[in-house]
Design a protein around this motif. Structure first.
Motif, short mmCIF file in Angstrom:
data_model
loop_
_atom_site.label_atom_id
_atom_site.label_comp_id
_atom_site.label_asym_id
_atom_site.label_seq_id
_atom_site.Cartn_x
_atom_site.Cartn_y
_atom_site.Cartn_z
N ASP A 1 0.79 -1.16 0.06
CA ASP A 1 -0.05 0.12 -0.09
C ASP A 1 0.86 1.28 0.07
OD1 ASP A 1 -1.39 2.25 1.02
OD2 ASP A 1 -3.07 0.65 1.16
N PRO A 2 0.59 2.17 -0.97
CA PRO A 2 1.40 3.39 -0.98
C PRO A 2 1.51 4.25 0.36
CG PRO A 2 0.26 3.23 -3.12
CD PRO A 2 -0.31 1.99 -2.14
N LEU A 3 0.33 4.27 0.92
CA LEU A 3 0.16 5.20 2.27
C LEU A 3 1.29 4.45 3.47
CD1 LEU A 3 -0.92 7.08 4.21
CD2 LEU A 3 -2.79 5.35 4.57
N LEU A 4 1.46 3.04 3.49
CA LEU A 4 2.08 2.34 4.38
C LEU A 4 3.58 2.28 3.71
CD1 LEU A 4 -0.64 -0.33 5.62
CD2 LEU A 4 0.16 2.15 6.65
N ALA A 5 3.85 2.23 2.64
CA ALA A 5 5.30 1.86 2.18
C ALA A 5 6.03 2.78 2.64
CB ALA A 5 5.22 1.95 0.65
N ASP A 6 6.15 4.02 2.79
CA ASP A 6 7.23 4.88 3.33
C ASP A 6 7.19 4.73 4.87
OD1 ASP A 6 7.78 6.18 0.92
OD2 ASP A 6 6.40 7.78 1.37
N LEU A 7 6.08 4.33 5.78
CA LEU A 7 6.09 4.30 6.96
C LEU A 7 6.78 2.89 7.30
CD1 LEU A 7 2.35 5.26 7.87
CD2 LEU A 7 4.39 6.66 7.86
N VAL A 8 6.67 2.01 6.46
CA VAL A 8 7.42 0.62 6.95
C VAL A 8 8.79 0.99 6.60
CG1 VAL A 8 7.61 -1.62 6.05
CG2 VAL A 8 5.56 -0.70 6.28
N ARG A 9 9.35 1.57 5.60
CA ARG A 9 10.65 1.79 5.37
C ARG A 9 11.27 2.70 6.45
NH1 ARG A 9 9.11 2.26 -0.20
NH2 ARG A 9 8.64 4.61 0.12
N GLU A 10 10.50 3.66 7.03
CA GLU A 10 11.06 4.35 8.14
C GLU A 10 11.23 3.61 9.51
OE1 GLU A 10 8.39 7.47 8.41
OE2 GLU A 10 9.00 8.33 6.28
N ALA A 11 10.31 2.60 9.70
CA ALA A 11 10.31 1.90 10.78
C ALA A 11 10.00 0.34 10.50
CB ALA A 11 9.21 2.31 11.69
N PRO A 12 11.10 -0.14 10.02
CA PRO A 12 11.04 -1.73 9.68
C PRO A 12 11.11 -2.46 10.95
CG PRO A 12 13.14 -0.95 9.34
CD PRO A 12 12.38 0.39 9.48
N GLY A 13 10.58 -3.47 11.01
CA GLY A 13 10.35 -4.62 12.20
C GLY A 13 9.65 -3.95 13.45
N MET A 14 8.42 -3.43 13.11
CA MET A 14 7.76 -2.83 14.27
C MET A 14 6.86 -4.14 14.74
SD MET A 14 6.95 0.53 14.86
CE MET A 14 5.18 1.10 14.89
N ARG A 15 6.94 -3.95 16.08
CA ARG A 15 6.22 -5.20 16.95
C ARG A 15 4.95 -4.53 17.62
NH1 ARG A 15 9.82 -9.77 16.54
NH2 ARG A 15 11.48 -8.85 14.82
N LEU A 16 4.02 -5.50 17.83
CA LEU A 16 2.72 -5.41 18.46
C LEU A 16 2.94 -5.44 19.96
CD1 LEU A 16 -0.30 -4.74 18.43
CD2 LEU A 16 -0.56 -7.18 17.93
N PRO A 17 2.88 -4.18 20.74
CA PRO A 17 3.28 -4.31 22.08
C PRO A 17 1.98 -5.16 22.80
CG PRO A 17 3.31 -2.00 21.37
CD PRO A 17 2.57 -2.70 20.33
N GLY A 18 2.55 -6.12 23.46
CA GLY A 18 1.48 -7.29 23.95
C GLY A 18 1.30 -7.04 25.51
N GLN A 19 1.43 -7.91 26.39
CA GLN A 19 1.05 -7.85 27.63
C GLN A 19 1.60 -9.13 28.68
OE1 GLN A 19 -1.26 -10.23 29.21
NE2 GLN A 19 -1.90 -11.25 27.38
N VAL A 20 1.78 -8.77 29.94
CA VAL A 20 2.27 -9.99 30.66
C VAL A 20 0.99 -10.48 31.60
CG1 VAL A 20 4.48 -9.52 30.62
CG2 VAL A 20 3.13 -8.68 32.28
N ASP A 21 -0.18 -9.72 31.50
CA ASP A 21 -1.34 -10.02 32.14
C ASP A 21 -2.66 -9.51 31.53
OD1 ASP A 21 -3.23 -9.02 34.57
OD2 ASP A 21 -2.65 -11.32 35.04
N GLY A 22 -3.55 -10.28 31.03
CA GLY A 22 -4.84 -9.92 30.52
C GLY A 22 -5.55 -9.11 31.20
N PHE A 23 -5.84 -9.27 32.58
CA PHE A 23 -6.62 -8.35 33.38
C PHE A 23 -6.02 -7.01 33.49
CE2 PHE A 23 -7.59 -6.64 37.55
CZ PHE A 23 -9.14 -6.43 37.39
N GLU A 24 -4.67 -7.10 33.53
CA GLU A 24 -4.06 -5.58 33.77
C GLU A 24 -4.24 -4.77 32.32
OE1 GLU A 24 0.55 -4.11 33.15
OE2 GLU A 24 0.02 -5.79 34.73
N MET A 25 -4.19 -5.47 31.26
CA MET A 25 -4.35 -4.68 29.97
C MET A 25 -6.05 -4.30 29.91
SD MET A 25 -3.26 -3.59 27.51
CE MET A 25 -1.59 -4.05 27.80
N VAL A 26 -6.91 -4.88 30.42
CA VAL A 26 -8.52 -4.54 30.48
C VAL A 26 -8.22 -3.34 31.39
CG1 VAL A 26 -10.68 -4.93 30.84
CG2 VAL A 26 -9.29 -6.78 30.06
#
Length: 474
Positions: free
Chosen positions: A291-316
């Motif tokens: 996608d042209p919109l995301l192409a530049d963003l991916v090039r600027e920040a390759p290897g982005m990770r999805l911040p997760g959690q160590v406890d589901g209730f804490e995240m809620v």
């Protein structure tokens, strides 16, 4: 798995496939990761397995050079939401060790026989064999990084007897526990109940983006960030612990202090989920960059990770408290909850970073009155309702939870709307394909770019990562 595709990956020593499949060489009786530098077998002499447990079940032992038991996990199991993927995530969190295969089946809502059949069909080994393989890996870490007696290592790793422990180590590594320990260096051993280890990942790894996300949201007394080091206190199945994670450009070093060493495997898995270390960043970036919109963003920040959690209730809790208040305001409120309803800890690793509490559990918050929380009464009531649902088992936020069912359960609670339910699905349950259509920031970005649903559908199955790129640029 197509054997020709697998062999091409092995011939290229492609590290992206480490943990995705394993290569067993019939002439040596050894199995390796695809990128093993010591392996140049003829295709006629190799067999490919979907799991280390399957290779071990067929009589192969782990290569001592490439250490296939220390690879990242397959990204497939986090991306998928079916029963096998849910089972793999729960096994990794130690459910089979604590509750047996019957407990795993109960959590999944299937019969024990059906779970065994489904898991064996896809992974070449059943839940018990996969748990046994994980147990051997935990034992190896303890043997190599601590001075614990072998009998104590056996107990901490989850073995029922020393004899079972000895046999398992010999089968997996072709070494006795004594020999395995003799080959390792424990000069840097940090002390009783403390371990140091490396967490494997697939590059590229955008550590700064993760730290930029975690730092402003760190709960005082529970989490702390200093440069590229993130530390926090953990609630674990058998007690509490503290972890210090140092994020490099292509690696993560971890130091753990545990009150009960049986919690080693769950603690490591929760840290991996927090940092999304089992992701395949090359595949994600290639898909989004179309996608042209995301192409530049991916090039600027390759290897982005999805911040997760160590406890589901804490995240809620984070999701509900963070509504309609600033990030700093939410952090203040959550810090008060940790001090009033959390567990005070006295761990050396925690003291090093000024950490004092494990975050409040669902059981603790369920006992609170709405007046205890410095927020509108409706929101406080929603928090207590969620706590009751988690504590009673009506709402499942464990790694292997059914994502659709969890979202439906959340929406059934008064005061929980689509944004909160989807945010929890994205971060607490690790769903890689969530686009928060009601998020104000994302709506503004999409409106500015003139993007409609047809365009964003093309980002599947990585819409959660697309959201991260858009949030970052916004």
């Amino acid at each position: 798995m197509d054997p020709n595709d697998c062999y091409r990956a092995v011939s290229a020593r492609d590290a992206r496939f480490d943990g995705v499949f394993y290569t067993a060489v019939r002439t040596t009786g050894i199995y390796c990761r695809p990128s093993c530098p010591a392996m140049t077998p003829r295709q006629a002499n190799v067999t490919f397995y979907p799991s280390a447990a399957a290779a071990e079940r067929s009589g192969y032992r782990a290569c001592r050079r490439c250490r296939p038991d220390s690879t990242p996990g397959s990204p497939e199991w986090n991306a998928r939401a079916d029963v096998v993927a849910r089972a793999v995530r729960l096994i990794g969190d130690g459910v089979v060790e604590r509750e047996g295969v019957s407990g795993l089946a109960g959590r999944l809502g299937y019969s024990e026989r059906q779970v065994n059949r489904l898991v064996t069909t896809e992974l070449g080994a059943g839940p018990q064999a996969i748990a046994r393989s994980n147990r051997a890996r935990t034992a190896r870490i303890l043997l190599e990084t601590t001075t614990m007696r072998a009998a104590d290592v056996a107990f901490a790793a989850g073995y029922g007897s020393v004899r079972q422990f000895n046999d398992s180590i010999r089968e997996s590594f072709d070494l006795t526990p004594r020999e395995l320990r003799a080959r390792s260096s424990r000069a840097a051993h940090p002390g009783a109940g403390r371990l140091r280890l490396e967490l494997a990942l697939r590059p590229p790894f955008h550590a700064d983006a993760l730290l930029d996300w975690l730092a402003p949201r760190a709960i005082e007394g529970v989490e702390a960030i200093d440069g590229r080091t993130y530390a926090r206190v953990l609630n674990l199945p058998h007690g509490v612990g503290a972890v210090e994670l140092t994020l490099g450009d292509d690696s993560v070093s971890a130091e753990l202090e545990l009150t009960d060493l049986r919690d080693l495997a769950p603690a490591v898995q929760r840290c991996r989920r927090l940092l999304d270390l089992d992701a395949d960043p090359v595949a994600i970036d290639e898909a989004l960059a179309v996608d042209p919109l995301l192409a530049d963003l991916v090039r600027e920040a390759p290897g982005m990770r999805l911040p997760g959690q160590v406890d589901g209730f804490e995240m809620v809790m984070r999701a509900i408290v963070g509504q309609q208040v600033s990030v700093a305001g939410a952090r203040t409120i959550l810090g008060r909850v940790a001090r009033s309803r959390g567990t005070e800890v006295d761990l050396e690793l925690a003291r090093r970073h000024g950490l004092t509490h494990a975050f409040a559990t669902a059981e603790s918050v369920a006992e609170a009155a709405p007046e205890e929380f410095a927020m509108p009464r409706g929101r406080a009531t929603a928090i207590i309702s969620v706590a009751h649902a988690v504590a009673s088992g009506e709402l499942d936020l464990h790694p292997g939870a059914d994502r659709e069912a969890a979202r439906a359960s959340l929406l059934a609670i008064r005061g929980i709307g689509p944004w909160t339910a989807d945010y929890v699905r994205m971060r607490a349950l690790g769903d890689p394909d969530v686009l928060l259509e009601t998020d104000l920031v994302l709506r503004r970005v999409l409106a500015r770019e003139g993007l409609d649903r047809t365009r964003t559908e093309r980002w599947r199955p990585w819409r959660s990562y697309a959201s991260l790129h858009l949030w970052r640029v916004a």
